[in-house]
Design an enzyme around this catalytic site. Structure first.
Site, mmCIF file in Angstrom:
data_model
loop_
_atom_site.group_PDB
_atom_site.id
_atom_site.type_symbol
_atom_site.label_atom_id
_atom_site.label_comp_id
_atom_site.label_asym_id
_atom_site.label_seq_id
_atom_site.Cartn_x
_atom_site.Cartn_y
_atom_site.Cartn_z
ATOM 1 N N LYS A 232 92.047 37.772 33.286
ATOM 2 C CA LYS A 232 91.226 36.704 32.704
ATOM 3 C C LYS A 232 91.925 36.132 31.467
ATOM 4 O O LYS A 232 92.559 36.873 30.710
ATOM 5 C CB LYS A 232 89.867 37.308 32.333
ATOM 6 N N SER B 228 81.338 34.571 33.412
ATOM 7 C CA SER B 228 82.485 33.777 33.032
ATOM 8 C C SER B 228 83.796 34.220 33.695
ATOM 9 O O SER B 228 84.733 33.438 33.780
ATOM 10 C CB SER B 228 82.673 33.814 31.515
ATOM 11 N N SER C 86 79.185 38.734 32.911
ATOM 12 C CA SER C 86 80.421 38.008 33.216
ATOM 13 C C SER C 86 81.379 38.719 34.164
ATOM 14 O O SER C 86 82.340 38.119 34.637
ATOM 15 C CB SER C 86 81.166 37.638 31.931
#
Lengths: 479, 439
Positions: free
Chosen positions: A84, A159, A183
């Protein structure tokens, strides 16, 4: 192992890839190339990555192959991973999907990156996310939303949406995400992959661009529970650079998966089967619970606080912390000024600033912390009666692209079922349990007490085992 | 109109730990090349996290203990949010409602107790440098100082005069130097002072409604001047029936005055909240006791002991205990001196009057010097008297001058006697003898 050569190497699980590398069925370079090719082929549709580090990846793969030929044993040696874009990577642009940091290249590695590098992995690139991790859709990314591999008209969630989509689409063997509240678990649910949110303090936050500092928990997003356990072994542990990490010893999670779940007390709370819960989600999760019961689990109905209270607590605490965490992007450094913040970040900064203002602190932040304690106690009480709690991860299936438009509280509502356990800093895992008629994945979460990663992983592993032959497990996204 | 000054003081003391407050960078920034003592943590780079310096925290608690503070068993760090270019993270890690130390005091010479509200731990900021580069005026930031440990010591508004403030500051400086936790060097900015001053009518109860804070003071002398100036300035305003403005003023060295810098209508809103990156600190009683036990003997205790144990005067004691190194030196010398029957008083006189360079003269050497200078040889009293008489006879001018009141001539007579004698003798005794003969 001839069949392995026939199939696309990028489709392998981490466990399979490890074995293949060890047996010299293929090289890390071959494996990495397969992933990079898949990325090239599918990125136009998915937009799962902000940055693909092809050159570095092949370089690392070569080094890994050398080590493999020297019979070096490392937990992730030669394994391609996607990370990420909020994990600081030395020499690689790290943007948190915000324009503010579009040209920021960190001079240091986050602890998670340091650990996976030391474990021998190959980093394929940095995955897309909601800007600053603000959201549950990737639609707040300044570099465009990612798409759900099962239906590119739908969102992957967020996310850590890029990481989840990338794993689901077999662009990578596994990925690293981070969860503040949902997330990891929510995009894993929407993309039909395994997402583990470790206990707060189990995995170091050092070098992870801060969102809600008292909540942020990095963790793996993988194709199987076993893969999740292998990566957690690498990530977990006390870090001298993060004062909130726990000194509790790291277990050999991947070797403790096989556990008899007979006599395991599984708590089910009606409060988590909320009004408006997607009917197919409800049905699939309830069936999954029945399967665990059949395998010997004892189902107990428990009463938990209505998760809706967690939304308020989470919103206030997280936005307060956000308003402070984003203050450093003042335009003096990093190239871009405050004007580069998009609406969602601005909304959160304003909300948090207001909640912390003198005169409002007691009314908001302090009150939220008090309710947080009540929620923690509520879980403690529940875990006095049951070993784990099982619930749907997301109240809905993956929503269509554009769903977040004009929905300022989209993320909080999408994450209602994961927020209470995040606030309490608990361990939780999302595992896929099937598909909707429309072909979208459905996820279920297993929540355990703090530092019960071993337990939630073994329950998830058991579920995988008893449903191993189900037809839906053979499905692959059609991209 | 008669007014009474109400003065409080905030003092920042920079600790001399090896590393910074929240990272492992060297805290020794003075005179270093800009931005060479930095890392992701003290630069506030995305994702970097603070890990508190244990030594700094312990030292802060020790300062509190030395200032008679209570140490709450629960304490925490907070974020103080404000914008300034030298503040890397957009907030300063400080302590808000749960400081490490509470409710202490320092007792002044006259017995007055100055209350210490709190002692807390925080981090220093970077430094702005305003320069002209390529004919363009620019502001540069040096982050070497960013994250250096700072201890803030806040007093109650208990001072009434500049002299009280100065005495307090000297005592405070002496204490932190005794503890060995800071050089407390004003010139290097190790110690920074911010007095707040207001006036109330004689006999008036409670605190005045306003308060004036003065900044940019870099010496104890200036703090006195700034306070005196403010007392005069505010009295004039009050005499006119007006109330001085609540504000921050800066001290101007060249004419010992203050000028308005920033008007403070109300307290700034720093949006304090608990620092989520650092778990709260929970002390155990034995840990605090251990810190207390390892405190060195403090200046006031040492002074009392010196007076009692060595029979020194207050004056001598104060000089000898002013700095710990000097006090230690004295005791070292005394220990060696005991074997040679050198008294504490002799040593004190020697150190104080001869301004002994304690860095260069080892204690044993000093004793040697003392013995040398005070070595007396036995001399027959009659023989001595004869020499005195001879000197007075050979130098009739001595008696004449002495009668005219020139006492200094005695010194000359002593010299003459010693010259003939070629021996070291007790000059006091000799002086007495000469005076007898002159009568």
């Amino acid at each position: 192992m001839l069949f392995l050569k026939k199939m696309n190497l990028n489709n392998l699980t981490l466990k399979q890839a490890k074995e293949g590398l060890k047996n010299k069925d293929f090289s890390s370079v071959e494996l990495t190339k397969a992933c990079l090719e898949r990325i090239k082929a599918t990125e136009p549709k998915l937009n799962a990555f902000v940055t693909v580090t092809e050159k570095d990846a092949l370089e690392q793969a070569k080094i890994a192959d050398k080590a493999l030929s020297d019979a070096v044993e490392l937990p992730l040696l030669g394994i391609p991973l996607a990370v990420k874009d909020n994990f600081s990577t030395k020499g690689i642009k790290t943007t948190a999907s915000s324009k503010v940091l579009e040209s920021y290249i960190p001079p240091f590695d986050s602890t998670v990156i340091k650990k996976i590098k030391e474990a021998g992995c190959v980093i394929l690139g940095k995955t897309n996310m909601d800007a600053w991790a603000h959201g549950s859709s990737t639609e707040t990314s300044d570099f465009g939303a990612s798409k759900n591999p099962w239906n590119t008209k739908h969102l992957p969630g967020g996310s850590s949406g890029g990481s989840a989509a990338s794993v689901a689409a077999d662009q990578t063997i596994a990925a690293i995400g981070s969860e503040t509240a949902g997330s990891i678990r929510q995009p894993a649910s929407w993309c039909g992959v395994v997402g583990l949110k470790p206990t707060y303090g189990r995995v170091s936050r050092y070098g992870v661009i801060a969102m809600g500092s008292s909540l942020d928990s990095p963790g793996p997003i993988t194709k199987t529970t076993e893969d999740s356990a292998i990566i957690l072994e690498v990530l977990a542990g006390k870090d001298e650079m993060d004062a909130t990490t726990s000194p509790k010893p790291v277990l050999k999670y991947s070797q403790k998966l096989k556990k008899d779940i007979k006599e395991l007390k599984i708590g089910i709370s009606n409060e988590y089967f909320i009004e408006g819960l997607d009917k197919e989600v409800e049905k699939n999760v309830k069936e999954a619970i029945k399967k665990l019961e059949k395998a010997g689990g004892k189902i107990e109905n428990i009463k938990l606080f209505d998760p809706k209270y967690a939304i308020d607590v989470y919103t206030i605490i997280q936005r307060s912390e956000v308003s402070s965490n984003l203050a450093r992007y003042d335009g003096i450094r990093y190239g871009n000024g405050r004007g580069a913040f998009a609406d969602e970040a601005k909304r959160r900064i304003m909300f948090g600033t207001y909640a912390l203002s003198s005169g409002y602190y007691d009314q908001y932040y302090n009150k939220a912390q008090q309710v947080r304690t009540v929620i923690i106690n509520d879980f403690e009480k529940a875990f006095g009666k049951v070993d784990v709690i099982i619930a749907p991860t997301s109240p809905s299936l993956a929503l269509p692209v554009g769903a977040t438009k004009d929905a300022a509280m989209f993320g909080e509502i999408a994450d209602v079922l994961v927020e209470p356990s995040s606030i309490a800093g608990l361990a939780g895992i999302n595992i896929p349990v099937g598909f909707s008629n429309s072909g979208l994945p459905i996820g279920m979460q297993i929540i355990g007490p703090q530092f019960s990663e071993e337990l939630v992983l073994s329950v998830a592993f058991e579920y995988e085992k008893i449903t191993q032959t189900e037809q839906w497990r053979k499905l692959k996204p059609n991209l | 109109m008669k007014y009474k000054a109400v003065i409080g003081l905030e003092v920042h003391v920079e600790l001399k730990t090896n590393s910074k407050m929240f990272c492992s960078c060297s805290a020794d920034y003075f005179g270093q090349k800009p931005n060479t003592h930095t890392c992701p943590v003290c630069l506030g780079l995305p994702g970097a996290l603070p890990v508190p310096n244990k030594k700094a925290v312990e030292w802060c608690v020790q300062i509190g203990l030395a200032l008679n503070c209570g140490i709450p068993l629960f304490s925490k760090f907070d974020r103080k949010n404000y914008f300034y270019p030298d503040l890397a993270k957009g907030y300063q890690i400080s302590q808000y409602d749960k400081p490490f130390c509470l409710n202490g005091h320092i007792t002044l010479q006259n017995g007055k107790k100055i209350g210490i509200t709190r002692v807390h731990m925080e981090e220093d900021t970077g430094k702005l440098i305003h320069e002209t580069v390529d004919e363009k005026k620019v502001s540069l930031i040096d982050f070497n100082r960013s994250g250096v440990p700072l201890v803030e010591i806040v007093t109650e508004p208990d001072f009434e005069t500049a002299d009280e403030v100065k005495e307090y500051l000297q005592k405070l400086q002496q204490i932190v130097r005794y503890l060995g936790v800071s050089n407390a060097d004003m010139e290097k900015g190790n110690m920074r002072l911010e007095p707040n001053i207001s006036l109330k009518k004689d006999g008036e109860k409670g605190l005045p409604k306003y308060k004036v804070e003065v900044k940019n003071i870099n010496s104890f002398a200036f703090v006195g001047k700034a306070i005196d100036y403010e007392i005069k300035r505010q009295a004039e305003i009050l005499d006119e029936g007006k109330t001085p403005v609540q504000e921050t003023r800066g001290f101007v060295e060249k004419n010992s005055s203050t000028v308005s810098q920033r008007v403070k209508e109300e307290a700034s809103d720093y949006r304090y909240f608990p620092e989520p990156d650092i778990p709260p600190i929970r002390w155990k009683e034995p840990e605090i006791n251990k810190l207390k036990e390892t405190l060195p003997e403090l200046p006031n205790v040492k002074l009392n002991r010196f007076q009692k144990q060595y029979g020194l005067s207050l004056y001598d004691g104060e000089i000898l205990t002013k700095e710990k190194t000097l006090a230690d030196y004295f005791e070292e010398v005394f220990k060696i001196g005991q074997k040679n029957r050198v008294t504490a008083k002799q040593i004190a006189n020697n150190i104080i009057n001869k301004k002994v360079d304690i860095g260069n003269i080892v204690p044993a050497k000093l004793i040697e010097n003392i013995l040398q200078s005070e070595k007396k040889e036995d001399i027959n009293a009659d023989e001595l008297r004869n020499i005195v008489r001879k000197v007075l006879k050979d130098n009739p001018g001595i008696k004449e001058d002495y009668k005219k009141g020139k006492d200094s001539v005695i010194q000359f007579a002593i010299g003459q006697v010693m010259y003939i004698l070629k021996k070291k003798i007790d000059t006091n005794m000799l002086r007495k003898l000469i005076l007898e003969e002159l009568k």
